[in-house]
Design a protein around this motif. Structure first.
Motif, PDB file in Angstrom:
ATOM      1  N   ARG A  16       0.832  -1.205   0.000  1.00 19.27           N
ATOM      2  CA  ARG A  16       0.000   0.000   0.000  1.00 19.27           C
ATOM      3  C   ARG A  16       0.869   1.259   0.000  1.00 19.27           C
ATOM      4  O   ARG A  16       1.709   1.434   0.888  1.00 19.27           O
ATOM      5  N   GLY A  17       0.663   2.075  -0.992  1.00 23.50           N
ATOM      6  CA  GLY A  17       1.316   3.393  -1.023  1.00 23.50           C
ATOM      7  C   GLY A  17       2.833   3.343  -1.048  1.00 23.50           C
ATOM      8  O   GLY A  17       3.501   4.278  -0.617  1.00 23.50           O
ATOM      9  N   LEU A  18       3.385   2.257  -1.565  1.00 24.13           N
ATOM     10  CA  LEU A  18       4.835   2.093  -1.496  1.00 24.13           C
ATOM     11  C   LEU A  18       5.532   3.110  -2.413  1.00 24.13           C
ATOM     12  O   LEU A  18       5.195   3.243  -3.593  1.00 24.13           O
ATOM     13  N   THR A  19       6.500   3.797  -1.849  1.00 28.50           N
ATOM     14  CA  THR A  19       7.139   4.917  -2.537  1.00 28.50           C
ATOM     15  C   THR A  19       8.641   4.830  -2.348  1.00 28.50           C
ATOM     16  O   THR A  19       9.114   4.471  -1.262  1.00 28.50           O
ATOM     17  N   LYS A  20       9.394   5.132  -3.400  1.00 28.21           N
ATOM     18  CA  LYS A  20      10.855   5.187  -3.281  1.00 28.21           C
ATOM     19  C   LYS A  20      11.377   6.442  -3.961  1.00 28.21           C
ATOM     20  O   LYS A  20      11.143   6.662  -5.148  1.00 28.21           O
ATOM     21  N   LEU A  21      12.074   7.225  -3.177  1.00 28.39           N
ATOM     22  CA  LEU A  21      12.693   8.440  -3.706  1.00 28.39           C
ATOM     23  C   LEU A  21      14.184   8.212  -3.899  1.00 28.39           C
ATOM     24  O   LEU A  21      14.847   7.658  -3.021  1.00 28.39           O
ATOM     25  N   PHE A  22      14.713   8.628  -5.042  1.00 27.29           N
ATOM     26  CA  PHE A  22      16.160   8.746  -5.207  1.00 27.29           C
ATOM     27  C   PHE A  22      16.421  10.246  -5.308  1.00 27.29           C
ATOM     28  O   PHE A  22      16.120  10.848  -6.341  1.00 27.29           O
ATOM     29  N   GLY A  23      16.938  10.839  -4.269  1.00 31.76           N
ATOM     30  CA  GLY A  23      17.004  12.300  -4.247  1.00 31.76           C
ATOM     31  C   GLY A  23      15.583  12.828  -4.281  1.00 31.76           C
ATOM     32  O   GLY A  23      14.754  12.445  -3.458  1.00 31.76           O
ATOM     33  N   SER A  24      15.288  13.652  -5.276  1.00 30.54           N
ATOM     34  CA  SER A  24      13.922  14.166  -5.366  1.00 30.54           C
ATOM     35  C   SER A  24      13.118  13.401  -6.420  1.00 30.54           C
ATOM     36  O   SER A  24      11.974  13.704  -6.686  1.00 30.54           O
ATOM     37  N   LYS A  26      11.034  10.369  -7.896  1.00 32.48           N
ATOM     38  CA  LYS A  26      10.186   9.292  -7.385  1.00 32.48           C
ATOM     39  C   LYS A  26      10.220   8.105  -8.341  1.00 32.48           C
ATOM     40  O   LYS A  26       9.528   8.099  -9.353  1.00 32.48           O
ATOM     41  N   ALA A  27      11.027   7.101  -8.021  1.00 32.33           N
ATOM     42  CA  ALA A  27      11.089   5.913  -8.878  1.00 32.33           C
ATOM     43  C   ALA A  27       9.833   5.062  -8.692  1.00 32.33           C
ATOM     44  O   ALA A  27       9.352   4.442  -9.631  1.00 32.33           O
ATOM     45  N   CYS A  28       9.297   5.020  -7.465  1.00 31.06           N
ATOM     46  CA  CYS A  28       8.012   4.376  -7.194  1.00 31.06           C
ATOM     47  C   CYS A  28       7.168   5.380  -6.427  1.00 31.06           C
ATOM     48  O   CYS A  28       7.661   6.021  -5.499  1.00 31.06           O
ATOM     49  N   ALA A  49      10.109   2.320 -15.573  1.00 32.15           N
ATOM     50  CA  ALA A  49       8.803   2.502 -14.930  1.00 32.15           C
ATOM     51  C   ALA A  49       8.881   2.327 -13.412  1.00 32.15           C
ATOM     52  O   ALA A  49       8.002   2.782 -12.696  1.00 32.15           O
ATOM     53  N   GLY A  50       9.922   1.629 -12.931  1.00 31.60           N
ATOM     54  CA  GLY A  50      10.060   1.440 -11.479  1.00 31.60           C
ATOM     55  C   GLY A  50       9.874  -0.003 -11.032  1.00 31.60           C
ATOM     56  O   GLY A  50       9.781  -0.272  -9.829  1.00 31.60           O
ATOM     57  N   LYS A  51       9.857  -0.945 -11.966  1.00 32.53           N
ATOM     58  CA  LYS A  51       9.589  -2.350 -11.625  1.00 32.53           C
ATOM     59  C   LYS A  51      10.693  -2.931 -10.738  1.00 32.53           C
ATOM     60  O   LYS A  51      10.416  -3.521  -9.696  1.00 32.53           O
ATOM     61  N   SER A  52      11.949  -2.768 -11.172  1.00 33.95           N
ATOM     62  CA  SER A  52      13.050  -3.336 -10.381  1.00 33.95           C
ATOM     63  C   SER A  52      13.130  -2.668  -9.021  1.00 33.95           C
ATOM     64  O   SER A  52      13.390  -3.329  -8.009  1.00 33.95           O
ATOM     65  N   ARG A 218       3.627   2.882 -14.778  1.00 29.94           N
ATOM     66  CA  ARG A 218       4.174   3.890 -15.702  1.00 29.94           C
ATOM     67  C   ARG A 218       4.685   5.055 -14.869  1.00 29.94           C
ATOM     68  O   ARG A 218       3.979   5.550 -14.009  1.00 29.94           O
ATOM     69  N   HIS A 219       5.924   5.475 -15.115  1.00 29.90           N
ATOM     70  CA  HIS A 219       6.542   6.570 -14.353  1.00 29.90           C
ATOM     71  C   HIS A 219       6.340   6.381 -12.854  1.00 29.90           C
ATOM     72  O   HIS A 219       5.993   7.308 -12.143  1.00 29.90           O
ATOM     73  N   GLY A 220       6.522   5.150 -12.370  1.00 34.21           N
ATOM     74  CA  GLY A 220       6.486   4.889 -10.931  1.00 34.21           C
ATOM     75  C   GLY A 220       5.105   4.715 -10.330  1.00 34.21           C
ATOM     76  O   GLY A 220       4.983   4.450  -9.141  1.00 34.21           O
ATOM     77  N   LYS A 221       4.057   4.873 -11.139  1.00 33.12           N
ATOM     78  CA  LYS A 221       2.688   4.749 -10.611  1.00 33.12           C
ATOM     79  C   LYS A 221       1.973   3.548 -11.249  1.00 33.12           C
ATOM     80  O   LYS A 221       2.247   3.203 -12.398  1.00 33.12           O
ATOM     81  N   VAL A 222       1.029   2.974 -10.502  1.00 30.64           N
ATOM     82  CA  VAL A 222       0.199   1.915 -11.079  1.00 30.64           C
ATOM     83  C   VAL A 222      -0.806   2.569 -12.017  1.00 30.64           C
ATOM     84  O   VAL A 222      -1.551   3.464 -11.620  1.00 30.64           O
ATOM     85  N   THR A 223      -0.820   2.129 -13.270  1.00 26.99           N
ATOM     86  CA  THR A 223      -1.784   2.697 -14.223  1.00 26.99           C
ATOM     87  C   THR A 223      -2.925   1.736 -14.490  1.00 26.99           C
ATOM     88  O   THR A 223      -3.883   2.090 -15.158  1.00 26.99           O
TER      89      THR A 223
END
Ligand code: ADP
Ligand code: MG
Length: 520
Positions: A16-24, A26-28, A49-52, A218-223
């Protein structure tokens, strides 16, 4: 119907709501994902897209910046891979982490969290490899093994932990169709035992074939999330790239310009016991033409590329002619100076140095005459940064290279974006002859379509292009003429309009034919 869809049963994994920032960056970005028991779940998305990144968080390699993960109904923190394994999560990585000098069993022992005798381990590994149709000799040295065999080690290694969920990051991008078929059987067996699989892939057909559900990023978000079997490859691709994937626009007619590249009776002895000898190869490519060379990997494609590019010059100078001049004994730089361009198969370490920036990689690849343009006068070897930056920007724009920052390290780009940059780098030189080996290997649908269109456009502008590819869809999309390579021999080339998959199969001699591609 998978068990996950029956009744109110809790999913095995709930993100739920999983997010990963590299600097600023947002990869996820707020990812929600449920994986049911006994479900093969596909994770789809373009390169970058952020899969890995997502699965690295699930396996405790990366710490999430935000969000939660529940395992069997309980919120949990996966602090490291050992914690993931204890929960029952196994992972097969995109890039293998094996020691070449060690045996299969020794490599497996290194990754285990508990002590076990080597003999016991070898026996267990052998049992598993048999039970799951993953033939493997525990005492073989990794250095002697094929890519497919190396992947089996990773899978057996994961299975030894008796996981409830196995994550595979683009497992088939390195496999032949036959090896991929074997892997699918293994995955279906895992599913029949009630285990779950999270499967990352670019290949829409195989996702449709084996997966019960698909989540698209797509671009780190579930589409979107769907049952891939009720979708079409086109509708899946649309979810991945956000718009209809452009079909490649073909030139109206096959080029009939002057011969730009000619190969006459080219034979090459193998350089190593694993190399394929080339046997009296003949080919001819005219300006405006794309010759596609079909074949299953390992039939002489890399040897042919090495000979054509001058990576390994050949003794017979006349055997290879660029625009009427014999170049067989010339090296790659000299051939580049004559207007040829080359895109090799391996991206990391060959076509690009991961630790260097894109612009540094550009300077590195631009040899002799090209490089002169980037050197300041006075012979001090100073690089004209403005020009290099300009060219880097131009290439990234032309090929729609997605990256974080202006001039990031090549290694930080996802595979498809790096490949777009590498192809763009050659196209930017406007070569009169371009030779590419597996141009869209492991690349997502959007990037692949961009690269193929660029190749067609190059030919249309009057260049002669050779595309060596295992991907028959790609071949039919770009080729004006098609030949097949099998066991170091090249067939005659025929107009693409006269060719079918079956005819290509026949040209491949039926030996390593494509029939197993259609076996299921
Ligand atoms: P995918 O597996 O879908 O191709 P990734 O998860 O590898 O994509 O990458 C997603 C994005 O995050 C890409 O734009 C990539 O450049 C970026 N990225 C990945 N790892 C890092 C990192 N360690 N530092 C900075 N950016 C990263
Ligand atoms: Mg990836």
């Amino acid at each position: 119907m998978s068990q996950s869809q029956s009744g109110g049963e809790k999913p095995l994994l709930a993100v739920r709501g999983l997010t990963k920032l590299f600097g600023s960056f947002k990869a996820c970005d707020g990812i929600d994902l449920d994986i049911g028991h006994g479900e093969i779940h596909a994770l789809l998305g373009e390169n970058g897209a952020g899969k890995s990144t997502l699965v690295k968080m699930l396996f405790g390699i990366l710490a999430p910046s935000d969000g939660s993960v529940s395992w069997e109904g309980h919120e949990t923190l996966i602090a490291n891979p050992a914690a993931a394994r204890r929960l029952g999560i196994g992972m097969v990585f995109q890039h293998f982490s094996l020691f070449e000098a060690l045996t299969v069993a020794e490599n497996i022992a290194l990754s285990l969290d508990e002590e076990i005798s080597m003999a016991d381990l070898a026996r267990k590994a052998a049992d598993l490899s048999k039970a799951y149709g993953l033939p493997l000799d525990p005492y073989a040295h990794v250095a002697d093994l094929s890519v497919g065999e190396r992947q089996r080690i990773e899978i057996v290694r994961a299975l030894l932990q008796n996981p409830k969920l196995i994550i595979l990051d683009e497992p088939t991008s390195v496999l032949t169709p036959q090896e991929a078929d074997k892997l699918f059987e293994t995955l279906l067996k895992l599913k029949s035992e009630g285990r779950s699989v999270l499967y990352i892939s670019h290949r829409l057909e195989e996702v449709q074939r084996i997966c019960d559900r698909a989540t698209v990023l797509r671009h780190g978000k579930v589409t979107g999330s769907c049952n891939p079997r009720t979708e079409t490859p086109a509708s899946l691709a649309r979810m991945m790239v956000g718009a209809d994937v452009a079909g490649v626009e073909r030139p109206a007619s096959v080029g009939a310009g002057p011969i730009q590249l000619e190969v006459k009776a080219l034979s090459v002895n193998p350089r190593s016991p694993f190399a394929m000898p080339l046997k009296s190869i003949n080919l001819r490519v005219r300006a405006g033409e794309i010759l596609a060379i079909a074949g299953v990997a390992g039939n002489g494609q890399s040897e042919l590329f090495d000979a054509l590019s001058g990576e390994y010059p050949v003794p017979e100078n006349d055997a290879i002619q660029l625009r009427g001049r014999a170049v067989g004994r010339l090296g790659i730089n000299e051939r580049r100076l004559m207007g040829a361009g080359f895109v090799p198969e391996e991206r990391h370490g060959h076509a690009a140095v991961p630790a260097l920036s894109l612009s540094e990689n550009l300077v590195l690849s631009r040899n002799a005459s090209d490089r002169v343009a980037y050197l300041a006068g006075g012979g001090l070897g100073l690089i004209r940064h403005g020009l290099v930056q300009q060219a880097t920007r131009r290439i990234c724009e032309m090929m729609d290279v997605r990256k974080s920052g202006d001039d990031p390290a090549a290694g930080s780009l996802s595979g498809g974006n790096l490949q777009k940059f590498i192809v763009g780098r050659e196209l930017d030189r406007q070569p009169s002859v371009l030779i590419v080996n597996q141009p869209t290997w492991g690349v997502d649908a959007g990037a692949a379509s961009r690269i193929r269109q660029a190749l067609v456009d190059l030919a249309r502008s009057g260049s002669a292009v050779v595309v060596i590819s295992q991907d028959l869809d790609e071949i039919f999309e770009v080729a004006s003429t098609i030949a097949a390579i099998s066991e170091g021999r090249l067939s005659a080339a025929y107009p693409a309009s006269d060719m079918t998959r079956e005819r290509i199969g026949v040209l491949m001699g039926g030996l390593h034919g494509l029939e197993s591609d259609h076996a299921h």
